[in-house]
Design a protein around this motif. Structure first.
Motif, PDB file in Angstrom:
ATOM      1  N   LEU A   3     105.194  69.076  42.080  1.00 50.05           N
ATOM      2  CA  LEU A   3     104.027  69.917  41.837  1.00 50.05           C
ATOM      3  C   LEU A   3     103.766  70.816  43.032  1.00 50.05           C
ATOM      4  CD1 LEU A   3     101.671  70.678  40.072  1.00 50.05           C
ATOM      5  CD2 LEU A   3     100.388  68.766  41.004  1.00 50.05           C
ATOM      6  N   ALA A   4     103.894  70.222  44.236  1.00 51.83           N
ATOM      7  CA  ALA A   4     103.648  71.015  45.437  1.00 51.83           C
ATOM      8  C   ALA A   4     104.622  72.175  45.525  1.00 51.83           C
ATOM      9  CB  ALA A   4     103.758  70.121  46.669  1.00 51.83           C
ATOM     10  N   LEU A  10     104.035  75.918  54.661  1.00 48.02           N
ATOM     11  CA  LEU A  10     103.684  74.997  53.579  1.00 48.02           C
ATOM     12  C   LEU A  10     104.800  73.999  53.276  1.00 48.02           C
ATOM     13  CD1 LEU A  10     101.699  77.211  51.062  1.00 48.02           C
ATOM     14  CD2 LEU A  10     100.916  75.908  53.016  1.00 48.02           C
ATOM     15  N   LEU A  16      95.447  78.881  43.633  1.00 44.11           N
ATOM     16  CA  LEU A  16      96.689  78.209  44.002  1.00 44.11           C
ATOM     17  C   LEU A  16      96.557  77.599  45.388  1.00 44.11           C
ATOM     18  CD1 LEU A  16      99.073  81.028  42.849  1.00 44.11           C
ATOM     19  CD2 LEU A  16      98.792  78.831  41.737  1.00 44.11           C
ATOM     20  N   TRP A  17      95.995  78.358  46.282  1.00 47.99           N
ATOM     21  CA  TRP A  17      95.838  77.897  47.650  1.00 47.99           C
ATOM     22  C   TRP A  17      94.865  76.720  47.698  1.00 47.99           C
ATOM     23  CZ3 TRP A  17      97.277  76.694  52.030  1.00 47.99           C
ATOM     24  CH2 TRP A  17      96.494  76.731  53.183  1.00 47.99           C
ATOM     25  N   GLN A  34      88.517  87.593  51.255  1.00 49.52           N
ATOM     26  CA  GLN A  34      88.061  87.628  49.853  1.00 49.52           C
ATOM     27  C   GLN A  34      86.546  87.506  49.716  1.00 49.52           C
ATOM     28  OE1 GLN A  34      89.454  87.042  46.535  1.00 49.52           O
ATOM     29  NE2 GLN A  34      91.499  87.709  47.053  1.00 49.52           N
ATOM     30  N   ALA A  49     102.339  85.179  44.638  1.00 49.02           N
ATOM     31  CA  ALA A  49     101.037  85.838  44.623  1.00 49.02           C
ATOM     32  C   ALA A  49     100.666  86.452  45.956  1.00 49.02           C
ATOM     33  CB  ALA A  49      99.969  84.819  44.217  1.00 49.02           C
ATOM     34  N   PHE A  50     101.033  85.769  47.057  1.00 50.44           N
ATOM     35  CA  PHE A  50     100.568  86.238  48.356  1.00 50.44           C
ATOM     36  C   PHE A  50     101.662  86.832  49.221  1.00 50.44           C
ATOM     37  CE2 PHE A  50      96.248  84.839  48.379  1.00 50.44           C
ATOM     38  CZ  PHE A  50      96.211  83.769  47.532  1.00 50.44           C
ATOM     39  N   LYS A  83      93.892  84.259  42.452  1.00 47.11           N
ATOM     40  CA  LYS A  83      95.127  83.672  42.986  1.00 47.11           C
ATOM     41  C   LYS A  83      94.820  82.673  44.089  1.00 47.11           C
ATOM     42  CE  LYS A  83      95.930  87.613  46.056  1.00 47.11           C
ATOM     43  NZ  LYS A  83      96.828  88.683  46.459  1.00 47.11           N
ATOM     44  N   LEU A  84      93.616  82.745  44.658  1.00 46.28           N
ATOM     45  CA  LEU A  84      93.254  81.753  45.666  1.00 46.28           C
ATOM     46  C   LEU A  84      93.145  80.360  45.077  1.00 46.28           C
ATOM     47  CD1 LEU A  84      90.741  83.673  47.876  1.00 46.28           C
ATOM     48  CD2 LEU A  84      92.842  82.596  48.595  1.00 46.28           C
ATOM     49  N   LYS A 135     104.824  71.250  55.632  1.00 51.83           N
ATOM     50  CA  LYS A 135     103.753  70.290  55.360  1.00 51.83           C
ATOM     51  C   LYS A 135     104.202  69.273  54.334  1.00 51.83           C
ATOM     52  CE  LYS A 135      99.680  73.185  56.170  1.00 51.83           C
ATOM     53  NZ  LYS A 135      98.991  72.457  57.225  1.00 51.83           N
ATOM     54  N   ILE A 136     104.882  69.771  53.312  1.00 52.15           N
ATOM     55  CA  ILE A 136     105.348  68.860  52.269  1.00 52.15           C
ATOM     56  C   ILE A 136     106.355  67.877  52.838  1.00 52.15           C
ATOM     57  CG2 ILE A 136     106.504  68.731  50.054  1.00 52.15           C
ATOM     58  CD1 ILE A 136     103.769  69.871  49.928  1.00 52.15           C
ATOM     59  N   LEU A 154     103.715  74.894  43.225  1.00 50.53           N
ATOM     60  CA  LEU A 154     102.597  75.663  43.770  1.00 50.53           C
ATOM     61  C   LEU A 154     103.068  76.616  44.852  1.00 50.53           C
ATOM     62  CD1 LEU A 154      99.665  73.109  44.007  1.00 50.53           C
ATOM     63  CD2 LEU A 154      99.756  75.197  42.669  1.00 50.53           C
ATOM     64  N   ILE A 155     103.980  76.131  45.698  1.00 51.69           N
ATOM     65  CA  ILE A 155     104.445  76.982  46.795  1.00 51.69           C
ATOM     66  C   ILE A 155     105.150  78.221  46.244  1.00 51.69           C
ATOM     67  CG2 ILE A 155     106.015  77.134  48.754  1.00 51.69           C
ATOM     68  CD1 ILE A 155     105.392  74.291  49.406  1.00 51.69           C
ATOM     69  N   LEU A 160      95.862  69.226  47.239  1.00 51.11           N
ATOM     70  CA  LEU A 160      97.035  68.374  47.103  1.00 51.11           C
ATOM     71  C   LEU A 160      97.352  67.679  48.408  1.00 51.11           C
ATOM     72  CD1 LEU A 160     100.253  69.176  45.203  1.00 51.11           C
ATOM     73  CD2 LEU A 160     100.426  68.305  47.497  1.00 51.11           C
ATOM     74  N   ILE A 161      97.379  68.438  49.483  1.00 54.61           N
ATOM     75  CA  ILE A 161      97.711  67.850  50.776  1.00 54.61           C
ATOM     76  C   ILE A 161      96.709  66.744  51.127  1.00 54.61           C
ATOM     77  CG2 ILE A 161      97.894  68.282  53.237  1.00 54.61           C
ATOM     78  CD1 ILE A 161     100.130  69.542  51.938  1.00 54.61           C
ATOM     79  N   GLU A 216     100.308  78.983  56.479  1.00 55.91           N
ATOM     80  CA  GLU A 216      98.896  78.659  56.231  1.00 55.91           C
ATOM     81  C   GLU A 216      97.946  79.634  56.898  1.00 55.91           C
ATOM     82  OE1 GLU A 216      97.567  75.219  58.189  1.00 55.91           O
ATOM     83  OE2 GLU A 216      95.864  74.903  56.879  1.00 55.91           O
ATOM     84  N   ALA A 262      92.361  84.555  52.630  1.00 52.56           N
ATOM     85  CA  ALA A 262      91.217  83.964  51.931  1.00 52.56           C
ATOM     86  C   ALA A 262      89.921  84.419  52.558  1.00 52.56           C
ATOM     87  CB  ALA A 262      91.315  82.444  51.963  1.00 52.56           C
ATOM     88  N   TYR A 283      87.351  78.114  42.863  1.00 56.04           N
ATOM     89  CA  TYR A 283      88.423  78.900  42.249  1.00 56.04           C
ATOM     90  C   TYR A 283      88.969  78.293  40.973  1.00 56.04           C
ATOM     91  CZ  TYR A 283      88.168  81.383  46.622  1.00 56.04           C
ATOM     92  OH  TYR A 283      87.726  82.096  47.688  1.00 56.04           O
ATOM     93  N   ARG A 305     104.593  79.681  43.386  1.00 54.14           N
ATOM     94  CA  ARG A 305     103.575  80.589  42.837  1.00 54.14           C
ATOM     95  C   ARG A 305     102.799  81.253  43.965  1.00 54.14           C
ATOM     96  NH1 ARG A 305     101.038  79.552  38.203  1.00 54.14           N
ATOM     97  NH2 ARG A 305     100.023  81.542  38.672  1.00 54.14           N
ATOM     98  N   ILE A 306     102.494  80.479  45.019  1.00 49.28           N
ATOM     99  CA  ILE A 306     101.748  81.068  46.141  1.00 49.28           C
ATOM    100  C   ILE A 306     102.576  82.183  46.758  1.00 49.28           C
ATOM    101  CG2 ILE A 306     100.932  80.633  48.484  1.00 49.28           C
ATOM    102  CD1 ILE A 306      99.952  77.965  47.616  1.00 49.28           C
ATOM    103  N   PHE A 361      96.565  73.709  46.505  1.00 52.43           N
ATOM    104  CA  PHE A 361      97.515  73.177  47.469  1.00 52.43           C
ATOM    105  C   PHE A 361      96.790  72.388  48.553  1.00 52.43           C
ATOM    106  CE2 PHE A 361     101.751  73.066  49.024  1.00 52.43           C
ATOM    107  CZ  PHE A 361     101.632  72.940  50.389  1.00 52.43           C
ATOM    108  N   LEU A 386      97.578  82.765  55.018  1.00 54.08           N
ATOM    109  CA  LEU A 386      96.844  82.552  53.776  1.00 54.08           C
ATOM    110  C   LEU A 386      95.358  82.427  54.054  1.00 54.08           C
ATOM    111  CD1 LEU A 386      99.207  80.077  51.990  1.00 54.08           C
ATOM    112  CD2 LEU A 386      98.522  82.318  51.175  1.00 54.08           C
TER     113      LEU A 386
END
Lengths: 485, 484, 115
Positions: C88-89, C27, A158-159, C115, C99-100, A155-156, C30-31, C92-93, A165-166, C105, C112, A237, C95-96, A162, C108
């Motif tokens: 798209l962003a 997030l 996705l992060w 992990q 998932a999380f 799932k990371l 940010k967008i 993603l947000i 993307l930024i 940020e 991360a 990822y 889905r994030i 992102f 997240l």
């Protein structure tokens, strides 16, 4: 008028919606492979034509430049087209089982769609002679690569997507600003035209600002230290196949843009970039390799390795002589071969053993001997051992430094290879000299083995038989340094 | 293209493949190694009988730089040494591996063959690029041999081995090669050297320093550490590394660079040559002193090798005709002498299970043949007739005299004395210590090592003595090889 | 100064947008920052296109002076690209978040790191 210049881009971009409509995975894969191979054939033809009779031009929809959008393929573009399509085809061949394993069934078709879009757009970036068209294609490739990365299992992903993307959008925005400012000063969007018109307005502050913005944007996309932060996560990822494709092509296209802007649009002596490029390049090479040493996940290890290799690419440009430019241009090809082989092999390991950390790597030489052999050859090339393609790139790079009487820099470049040697040693030691947890043989399937071994073998072939690559690269350097187009 | 060159180059690689293929049938597999060894040895002797400047080119990776092979006299010396000693070592290795019950035997014999192939390629290289390629290949091919035991200790030794050799070759040697290409415009080995007459002396000096320290396999201090570290390997590997392949590749490379890249005239005109010669001389003495303090037999022999290799380096840097000849001869003489010593060390390990010098008192009773061989080989290393090593000392002294170099002469004398101290004591104690001495071997029936090992020992010992009487061919090759 | 007021505003907006992207952890914010940055660029282009006294760029027999149509066209394209990026962003947000469970940020990054 022959439509050859636009064919690769058209074929790839048009196949994407067709795959989407048909919506069956195996058909999508097959169509992707066919489209990629067709694109490769076209790229090969284009390269041949450009080699024999000079740059190809094509005016989209019949509108002539500088008013219409023009595709202009000179030797540099043709070279890039060839590299991208070669890797794209081999990766596409490899992809079927890897994707079936790593992505949920409902999303697998979207992978191929995004792959085709990214592939086609990258081909478009290097073929186009219109600066705004390049921007659009660049953004298409960027958006589709964000999609590709986000499909990873973890799932990371996705992060990571992102973050990319930024940073990628910020970079693209900078490039857009640069384009706007250039248009304001020259009134045209056609690269050849801009080059001519810029000569009269060269040192005005607007143009300098434009150059700085465009350089920053391109360097962000290139992941040159310290603008590299998106790369390790993205490559780690993403699905293995996506990592292989992106590692081999996406950053090369950013490099192409940088070369295009620097040499063709602005002229090589525009700003004293040489020192900056050398400093950033060597730092990237050293830091990237050092960080790679301590990684436990091999994908991340080779991602940092890519950061280091990008440093070498930029270093070659920073040398500001023909040898350095030769080194960079040859290395775009050689590095694509190396990283393509490596990430595909990692994909095979993930497919058979579930993950790509050192734990899976112990005793890999016994469990997957051919895969491990491919990795070993690619690592030897990464290290720059004589007899491999990597040696040729390194030879030219060090020669370029010596040509400038920068002996110390030459020594530092060679020392950074040592850092590479350390992490390469870790990989090979784990694969061959550490006992495997489970010694059952499970070699990768032949469809995956073939592209991997072909790329590995190419590393040796192009390390000994360099007449083709050198001929093309010499042609490129003489046209770039001999005064623009 | 000539078949004669192809055999020593390609047959070892083919043999390696066959060994892997027949891994499941030990007798067949080992016979392949032995047969291949004899064919190569016979071919090399045939080449020596009828010397022709065979050559061929394989590829041209960089404009003006090719992957090419050419037979010359110095190369032939090296080929003779490697070619003759490969079958002998194989014989020995078969006895050792079986007598010691070692694992991974197939991998061992396969990499053995590959290493010999690389050695032949180094001997036949026509230019620095080809040599460098196979020099690196040799490092990598011998790495699996060093870590053969796969224990943590072995892997650590392998790490030191790789680090020192790769660091020196990538940072210094490669830089020197690229620099030479820049200054001289060619990398081909040429009699009299390749540099233009008006070459910048600073650049040439820098290149010489880079070469001397970059060719790590020649073991000039402080880049000698890989040698003792590699002692974790099984004894046949040590015999191969320290007599035939790796170390000789190092000093051979350096000799070729001195004679055929720099040339006698340029070399003697540079001031830094003398400085580097003193470093080599110091290495000779320091290594000998360290050798005397080593109790582990193999490590003692390792430091002895460091010292002996620096003879070649020092001779090359004295930069006169006879000195070059002496260096070239040392490649052959030391090979036979040292390999015998290592063979004996391995025999002692397998038959008597001893590895320390202090435990060898009275061993002459139970292993008389081995200790006599050890004695004779020691004479060669020290330089006493009737062994081959005598000629080396002779020519090196003559060369030093010609260059009015007093210090090397003194160093040669002192090091001979020191080598008496660290070598001759061993057979002396083995034969002449009283029964009641502590730690001595109990008197018992003669128990030598297995027959293949003994046979190998006898052959190499005989070689050491024969080389005194029949040094002619080597002398002729050396003289022709170094003359401009 | 008044001539260049537009450009100063544009630069200001660009910096504000960039600042938001860097400084805010959420997030979606940010967008928003990204969008502000992109809008400033669009304004830059339109500012370039402005011709004093120019008419809209549609050919008409009576008009001589037109605004420059090219930047307008470029902006249309860039706006579309911008929209696609934002869409798209946002996807993603979403889905994030699924998932999380967070779209901040720092949380997240902490996740991360584990992990």
């Amino acid at each position: 008028m022959s439509h050859l210049p636009v064919l690769p881009v058209l074929i790839l971009l048009l196949t994407a919606p067709v795959c989407l409509i048909i919506n069956r995975v195996n058909v999508a894969w097959l169509m992707t492979v066919l489209a990629s191979i067709l694109a490769l054939v076209c790229a090969w033809q284009i390269l041949g034509q450009v080699l024999s009779s000079g740059p190809l031009t094509y005016a989209l929809d019949g509108w002539e430049a500088p008013f219409g959008i023009e595709y202009r393929i000179d030797l540099l573009s043709a070279w890039m087209l060839f590299i991208i399509s070669l890797l794209g085809s081999l990766v596409a061949l490899f992809a079927r089982q890897s994707i079936a394993y790593e992505i949920e069934p409902s999303r697998q078709v979207y992978f191929y769609v995004a792959y085709l879009l990214c592939f086609g757009a990258l081909m478009g970036v290097v073929s186009s002679g219109d600066i705004f068209h390049i921007f659009v294609m660049l953004e298409i490739s960027a958006l589709s690569s964000y999609t590709l990365i986000a499909m990873g299992r973890n799932k990371l992903a996705l992060w990571a997507s992102f973050q990319y993307l930024i940073l990628g959008t910020v970079g693209a925005t900078f490039i857009l600003i640069g384009i706007g400012l250039i248009y304001a000063m020259t009134g045209t969007l056609n690269i050849a035209d801009i080059a001519e018109r810029l000569e009269t307005v060269e040192q005005s502050r607007t143009v300098i600002t434009a150059f700085v913005f465009m350089t920053l944007g391109t360097l962000l996309k290139l992941a040159l230290f310290p603008l590299h932060l998106w790369l390790p996560n993205a490559y780690t990822y993403a699905p293995s196949v996506a990592s292989a494709f992106l590692a081999a092509t996406a950053t090369k296209v950013a490099l192409y843009l940088f070369i295009r802007f620097t040499y063709t649009v602005f002229g090589a002596d525009f700003l004293p970039m040489s020192i900056i490029l050398v400093a950033l390049g060597i730092t990237a090479a050293v830091v990237g390799s050092l960080i790679a040493i301590s990684q436990t996940n091999l994908k991340r290890l080779f991602a940092y390795s890519s950061v280091a290799q990008i440093g070498y690419l930029v270093l070659g440009l920073g040398m500001a002589n023909q040898t350095g430019l030769t080194s960079t241009l040859i290395h775009t090809f050689n590095h694509a071969l190396m990283k393509g082989a490596l990430f595909l092999s990692l994909g095979a390991v993930v497919y058979r053993l579930g993950d790509s950390t050192f734990k899976e790597f112990f005793g890999l030489g016994q469990r997957m001997p051919l895969t491990m052999a491919a990795i070993t050859i690619a690592c030897a090339s990464l290290l720059g051992l004589p007899g491999t393609a990597g040696f040729i790139s390194k030879w030219y790079l060090v020669s370029a430094a010596i040509e400038n009487d920068w002996w110390l820099l030459a020594g530092v470049i060679l020392m950074s290879s040592l850092a590479t040697a350390v992490y390469v040693w870790r990989v090979i030691d784990a694969g061959y000299f550490q006992p495997a947890v489970n010694t059952q043989r499970s070699e990768a399937p032949i469809v995956m083995l073939a592209p991997m071994l072909l790329l590995a073998f190419a590393n040796i072939y192009f390390g000994l038989e360099t007449s083709f690559t050198l001929m093309v690269v010499d042609g490129i350097t003489s046209s770039l340094l001999g005064g623009g187009q | 293209m000539s078949l004669m060159l192809l055999i020593p180059l390609v047959l070892p690689l083919v043999a390696a493949g066959l060994v892997v293929a027949t891994g499941r049938y030990p007798n067949l597999r080992d016979s392949i190694s032995v047969v291949a060894g004899f064919i190569v040895a016979a071919t090399v002797v045939m080449i020596q009988q009828d010397f022709q400047p065979y050559s061929f080119t394989l590829a041209e990776p960089l404009p003006g730089i090719s992957l090419a092979f050419r037979l010359d006299e110095l190369g032939l010396i090296f080929m003779l040494v490697a070619g003759l000693l490969w079958p002998v070592t194989t014989l020995y290795a078969i006895g050792y591996m079986r007598g010691h019950g070692e694992a991974h035997q197939t991998s061992f014999f396969a990499w053995f063959a590959v290493a010999i192939g690389c050695t032949m390629a180094i001997a036949l290289s026509a230019n620095l690029f080809t040599l460098f390629l196979f020099y690196e290949a040799l490092t990598l091919a011998t790495w699996p041999l060093v870590v053969h035991a796969r224990t943590d200790e072995a892997r650590a030794g392998g790490r030191t081995y790789l680090s020192v050799l790769l660091i020196t070759s990538i940072v210094f040697f490669l830089l020197a090669i690229i620099g030479t290409w820049f200054v001289a415009g060619t990398l081909e080995f040429t009699k009299g050297g390749v540099f233009p007459v008006d070459v910048n002396t600073t650049t040439a000096s820098l290149l010489l320093v880079l070469f001397v320290f970059g060719i790590g396999k020649a073991a000039i201090m402080p880049f000698h550490r890989w040698l003792p570290a590699a002692m974790v390997a099984p004894t046949p590997v040590s015999a191969l590394l320290h007599a035939v392949a790796v170390v000789k590749a190092g000093v051979f490379t350096l000799l070729k660079v001195c004679v055929m890249i720099f040339g006698e005239d340029l070399l003697s005109s540079l001031e830094v040559t003398e400085l580097l010669m003193y470093v080599a001389a110091a290495s000779i003495l320091i290594a000998s002193i360290i050798a005397m303090r080593q109790d582990n037999l193999k490590r003692r022999l390792a430091y002895s090798t460091v010292s002996q290799l620096n003879y070649v380096i020092m001779g090359a840097l004295i930069a006169t005709g006879p000195a070059f000849v002496g260096s070239a001869l040392q490649i052959a003489m030391h090979a036979f002498g040292k390999i015998t010593l290592f063979f004996c060390a391995g025999a002692i390990l397998v038959a008597a299970h001893k590895s320390k010098v202090s435990e060898l008192r009275g061993l002459g009773r139970t292993m008389p043949l081995t200790m006599v061989a050890f004695f004779i080989a020691s004479l060669s290393i020290i330089g006493i007739p009737p062994t081959g090593g005598t000629w080396v000392k002779w020519y090196l002294l003559m060369g030093a005299l010609e260059a009015d170099a007093v210090i090397p002469m003194v160093v040669l004398m002192i090091s001979s004395l020191l080598s008496v101290g660290y070598l001759l004591v061993i057979p002396a104690r083995a034969f002449f210590s009283g029964d009641a001495a502590a730690g001595s071997i109990e008197a018992g029936p003669i128990k030598e090592a297995p027959w293949p090992m003994l046979l190998a020992i006898c052959i190499s010992t005989a070689g050491t003595v024969l080389l005194f009487f029949y040094a002619g061919p080597f002398l002729k090759l050396a003289t022709l090889g170094v003359s401009p | 100064m008044p001539d260049q007021l537009a450009y100063w505003l544009i630069i200001g907006l660009m910096m504000i947008g960039l600042y938001i992207v860097i400084a805010h952890a959420n997030l979606i914010k940010k967008i928003i920052g990204l969008s502000i940055m992109q809008i400033s660029v669009f304004m830059l282009y339109i500012g370039i296109a402005y011709v004093e006294g120019g008419a809209i760029p549609i050919i008409d027999a009576n008009t001589i002076l037109y605004s420059n149509p090219i930047p307008h066209v470029l902006i249309l394209t860039a706006i579309v690209v911008g929209i696609a990026t934002v869409a798209l962003a946002m996807a993603l947000i979403i889905r994030i978040n699924e998932a999380f469970g967070t779209i901040e940020e720092d949380e997240l990054a902490a996740g991360a790191g584990e992990q």
